[in-house]
Design a protein around this motif. Structure first.
Motif, PDB file in Angstrom:
ATOM      1  N   ARG A   1      17.025 -16.794   8.140  1.00  0.00           N
ATOM      2  CA  ARG A   1      15.975 -16.546   7.153  1.00  0.00           C
ATOM      3  C   ARG A   1      14.956 -17.680   7.085  1.00  0.00           C
ATOM      4  NH1 ARG A   1      15.243 -17.065   1.485  1.00  0.00           N
ATOM      5  NH2 ARG A   1      14.110 -15.281   0.643  1.00  0.00           N
TER       6      ARG A   1
ATOM      7  N   ILE B   1      10.904 -17.395   7.755  1.00  0.00           N
ATOM      8  CA  ILE B   1       9.930 -17.721   6.714  1.00  0.00           C
ATOM      9  C   ILE B   1       8.959 -18.779   7.216  1.00  0.00           C
ATOM     10  CG2 ILE B   1       9.656 -18.821   4.455  1.00  0.00           C
ATOM     11  CD1 ILE B   1      12.161 -17.449   3.532  1.00  0.00           C
TER      12      ILE B   1
ATOM     13  N   TYR C   1       6.368 -17.194   9.361  1.00  0.00           N
ATOM     14  CA  TYR C   1       5.369 -16.467   8.584  1.00  0.00           C
ATOM     15  C   TYR C   1       4.420 -17.427   7.881  1.00  0.00           C
ATOM     16  CZ  TYR C   1       6.967 -11.689   9.196  1.00  0.00           C
ATOM     17  OH  TYR C   1       7.257 -10.472   9.725  1.00  0.00           O
ATOM     18  N   GLU C   2       4.971 -18.537   7.420  1.00  0.00           N
ATOM     19  CA  GLU C   2       4.113 -19.525   6.762  1.00  0.00           C
ATOM     20  C   GLU C   2       3.067 -20.055   7.734  1.00  0.00           C
ATOM     21  OE1 GLU C   2       7.198 -21.980   5.256  1.00  0.00           O
ATOM     22  OE2 GLU C   2       7.030 -21.205   3.216  1.00  0.00           O
TER      23      GLU C   2
ATOM     24  N   LEU D   1       4.132  -1.132  11.760  1.00  0.00           N
ATOM     25  CA  LEU D   1       3.635  -1.550  10.447  1.00  0.00           C
ATOM     26  C   LEU D   1       4.761  -1.520   9.418  1.00  0.00           C
ATOM     27  CD1 LEU D   1       0.185   0.296  10.224  1.00  0.00           C
ATOM     28  CD2 LEU D   1       0.598  -2.125  10.665  1.00  0.00           C
ATOM     29  N   ALA D   2       5.520  -0.427   9.428  1.00  0.00           N
ATOM     30  CA  ALA D   2       6.585  -0.270   8.431  1.00  0.00           C
ATOM     31  C   ALA D   2       7.679  -1.309   8.631  1.00  0.00           C
ATOM     32  CB  ALA D   2       7.170   1.136   8.511  1.00  0.00           C
TER      33      ALA D   2
ATOM     34  N   ASP E   1       7.308  -4.268   9.932  1.00  0.00           N
ATOM     35  CA  ASP E   1       6.780  -5.535   9.458  1.00  0.00           C
ATOM     36  C   ASP E   1       6.851  -5.618   7.933  1.00  0.00           C
ATOM     37  OD1 ASP E   1       5.704  -7.763  10.996  1.00  0.00           O
ATOM     38  OD2 ASP E   1       4.065  -7.651   9.547  1.00  0.00           O
ATOM     39  N   GLY E   2       6.518  -4.506   7.290  1.00  0.00           N
ATOM     40  CA  GLY E   2       6.624  -4.468   5.836  1.00  0.00           C
ATOM     41  C   GLY E   2       8.065  -4.604   5.378  1.00  0.00           C
ATOM     42  N   LEU E   3       8.968  -3.995   6.144  1.00  0.00           N
ATOM     43  CA  LEU E   3      10.395  -4.060   5.791  1.00  0.00           C
ATOM     44  C   LEU E   3      10.917  -5.488   5.875  1.00  0.00           C
ATOM     45  CD1 LEU E   3      13.078  -2.630   5.138  1.00  0.00           C
ATOM     46  CD2 LEU E   3      13.408  -2.285   7.596  1.00  0.00           C
TER      47      LEU E   3
ATOM     48  N   LEU F   1       9.267  -8.256   5.484  1.00  0.00           N
ATOM     49  CA  LEU F   1       8.762  -9.002   4.332  1.00  0.00           C
ATOM     50  C   LEU F   1       9.504  -8.623   3.065  1.00  0.00           C
ATOM     51  CD1 LEU F   1       4.939  -9.168   4.940  1.00  0.00           C
ATOM     52  CD2 LEU F   1       6.614 -11.006   4.999  1.00  0.00           C
ATOM     53  N   ARG F   2       9.745  -7.343   2.914  1.00  0.00           N
ATOM     54  CA  ARG F   2      10.435  -6.873   1.716  1.00  0.00           C
ATOM     55  C   ARG F   2      11.829  -7.486   1.615  1.00  0.00           C
ATOM     56  NH1 ARG F   2      11.438  -2.320  -1.880  1.00  0.00           N
ATOM     57  NH2 ARG F   2      13.549  -2.828  -2.440  1.00  0.00           N
TER      58      ARG F   2
ATOM     59  N   LEU G   1      12.801 -10.289   3.060  1.00  0.00           N
ATOM     60  CA  LEU G   1      12.655 -11.726   2.817  1.00  0.00           C
ATOM     61  C   LEU G   1      12.369 -11.986   1.341  1.00  0.00           C
ATOM     62  CD1 LEU G   1      10.562 -12.920   5.898  1.00  0.00           C
ATOM     63  CD2 LEU G   1      12.986 -13.291   5.448  1.00  0.00           C
ATOM     64  N   TRP G   2      11.584 -11.099   0.732  1.00  0.00           N
ATOM     65  CA  TRP G   2      11.218 -11.313  -0.659  1.00  0.00           C
ATOM     66  C   TRP G   2      12.327 -10.953  -1.634  1.00  0.00           C
ATOM     67  CZ3 TRP G   2       5.751  -9.381   0.628  1.00  0.00           C
ATOM     68  CH2 TRP G   2       4.871 -10.473   0.692  1.00  0.00           C
ATOM     69  N   SER G   3      12.829  -9.728  -1.489  1.00  0.00           N
ATOM     70  CA  SER G   3      13.735  -9.225  -2.531  1.00  0.00           C
ATOM     71  C   SER G   3      15.203  -9.375  -2.148  1.00  0.00           C
ATOM     72  CB  SER G   3      13.428  -7.756  -2.820  1.00  0.00           C
ATOM     73  OG  SER G   3      13.942  -6.940  -1.781  1.00  0.00           O
ATOM     74  N   GLY G   4      15.469  -9.580  -0.857  1.00  0.00           N
ATOM     75  CA  GLY G   4      16.859  -9.690  -0.433  1.00  0.00           C
ATOM     76  C   GLY G   4      17.493  -8.346  -0.131  1.00  0.00           C
TER      77      GLY G   4
ATOM     78  N   TYR H   1       7.176  -4.510  -5.523  1.00  0.00           N
ATOM     79  CA  TYR H   1       7.416  -3.435  -4.572  1.00  0.00           C
ATOM     80  C   TYR H   1       7.645  -2.100  -5.271  1.00  0.00           C
ATOM     81  CZ  TYR H   1       7.390  -5.391   0.052  1.00  0.00           C
ATOM     82  OH  TYR H   1       6.995  -5.918   1.240  1.00  0.00           O
TER      83      TYR H   1
ATOM     84  N   LEU I   1       6.094   0.630   2.695  1.00  0.00           N
ATOM     85  CA  LEU I   1       6.354  -0.425   3.680  1.00  0.00           C
ATOM     86  C   LEU I   1       5.218  -0.513   4.697  1.00  0.00           C
ATOM     87  CD1 LEU I   1      10.167   0.072   4.446  1.00  0.00           C
ATOM     88  CD2 LEU I   1       9.105  -1.705   3.050  1.00  0.00           C
ATOM     89  N   ALA I   2       4.796   0.627   5.196  1.00  0.00           N
ATOM     90  CA  ALA I   2       3.758   0.647   6.226  1.00  0.00           C
ATOM     91  C   ALA I   2       2.424   0.146   5.676  1.00  0.00           C
ATOM     92  CB  ALA I   2       3.604   2.059   6.797  1.00  0.00           C
TER      93      ALA I   2
END
Lengths: 177, 177
Positions: A96, A100, A103-104, A141-142, A144-146, A148-149, A151-154, B123, B141-142
């Motif tokens: 993790r 991160i 991404y930073e 795209l999804a 990539d969003g997943l 991040l999600r 990483l953010w929320s666990g 989210y 997500l996308a």
DNA sequence: TCAATTATGGTACAAATGTACCAGAATGGC
DNA sequence: GCCATTCTGGTACATTTGTACCATAATTGA
């Protein structure tokens, strides 16, 4: 010019690797000439010699990280959902901090026109790994969003949970061909 | 305790707004007590009085930004693709700096267990705005991935381009119901 | 071999930053 | 009206940081 000898090049990459480790541990604010030099085990002057300012250090680190990521994607055969789920779980939970940090670095690229190419190649590499086509573009795209999600929320926190999310993504993408 | 009077509360929010503006202009490294105080038009001591350390300042700014974003999503009626496309274009091009600043704040949340709730609510609000269900989850997500992609690479750069990307996303999501 | 370039490591310093401190003004409850 | 609390604005200081400088060593190319 600095960094033309073989030994110099080795020290250069050692410093760039150190940047990522410092970033992992303390975030963007922790990246200083002194911290990176100490992490790489070289004197302060070596860090300033090879990278005259902090910006140079961060930009070079991003380009190196991008190159490695692009190569990793390029080596990827179109894998099954289970394999991708395990990989994402490893990324977002085990490794993790390193992810991160990457991404930073990428966020730093947002403020620099000169780094747009790097970001663009990063995305293209992921799309290509997924096979190309409209569906793959949406899936990339999804995913990539997943990432991040997570990483953010666990959540999802388990391989099975990630696999379920991926199944939905690929099912939706398949509808586009 | 600090910030209990009405005037104190006003100064507190003025400082938090200033944080976002400083972040927009110079990135995370630019957020210092002095810079924020100057941006808010208050003396240095006011910044240190209301937010004893920098961390406190950043965390509070994130919570405020999240709250505003959640409210914005909550007010959103399920809109048409054209409307969403215009909104995303506005976000990623016109108000680009502000959106980047928000994401930079969200990345700070990754290093803090205490801020997971904020990210989670962010989210959920987006998912709810899209209507709920498996398809909406994938679409959320996308779209999040799409926003980042535009911020990074600049493409798609036109409303029409974004609309086309969204059409693919919603078409794929629709296949899941 | 030898001169020119590059690398090394140590030191110094001005600028910026977090943080503490304080005397006094404003505000609130009673 | 009075007192405790909260707020204000100014100042000071130790640390950290970027950056420059320099003498010396190592390396390279002809």
């Amino acid at each position: 010019m600095a960094g033309s000898t073989a030994k110099g090049e080795a020290r250069r990459t050692a410093l760039l690797d150190a940047v990522v480790r410092v970033l992992e541990r303390g975030g963007p604010g922790a990246v200083t000439h002194r911290a990176v030099a100490a992490e790489a085990g070289v004197p302060l002057a070596a860090a300033t010699y090879y990278f005259s300012n902090i910006d140079d250090l961060l930009v070079s680190a991003l380009l190196k990280a991008t190159e490695e990521q692009v190569e990793l994607f390029a080596r990827l055969e179109t894998p099954g959902i289970g394999e991708v789920a395990r990989m994402l779980h490893d990324w977002t939970h085990t490794r993790r901090a390193a992810v991160i940090a990457q991404y930073e670095l990428l966020f730093l690229a947002m403020r620099r026109e000169a780094l747009r190419d790097a970001a663009e190649r990063w995305y293209r590499a992921l799309e290509n790994a997924l096979g190309g086509g409209r569906g793959s573009r949406v899936a990339a795209l999804a995913i990539d969003g997943l990432v991040l999600r997570i990483l953010w929320s666990g959540e999802p926190s388990t391989v099975a949970g990630i696999e379920a999310a991926l199944a939905d993504i690929f099912e939706a993408a398949a509808a586009l061909g």
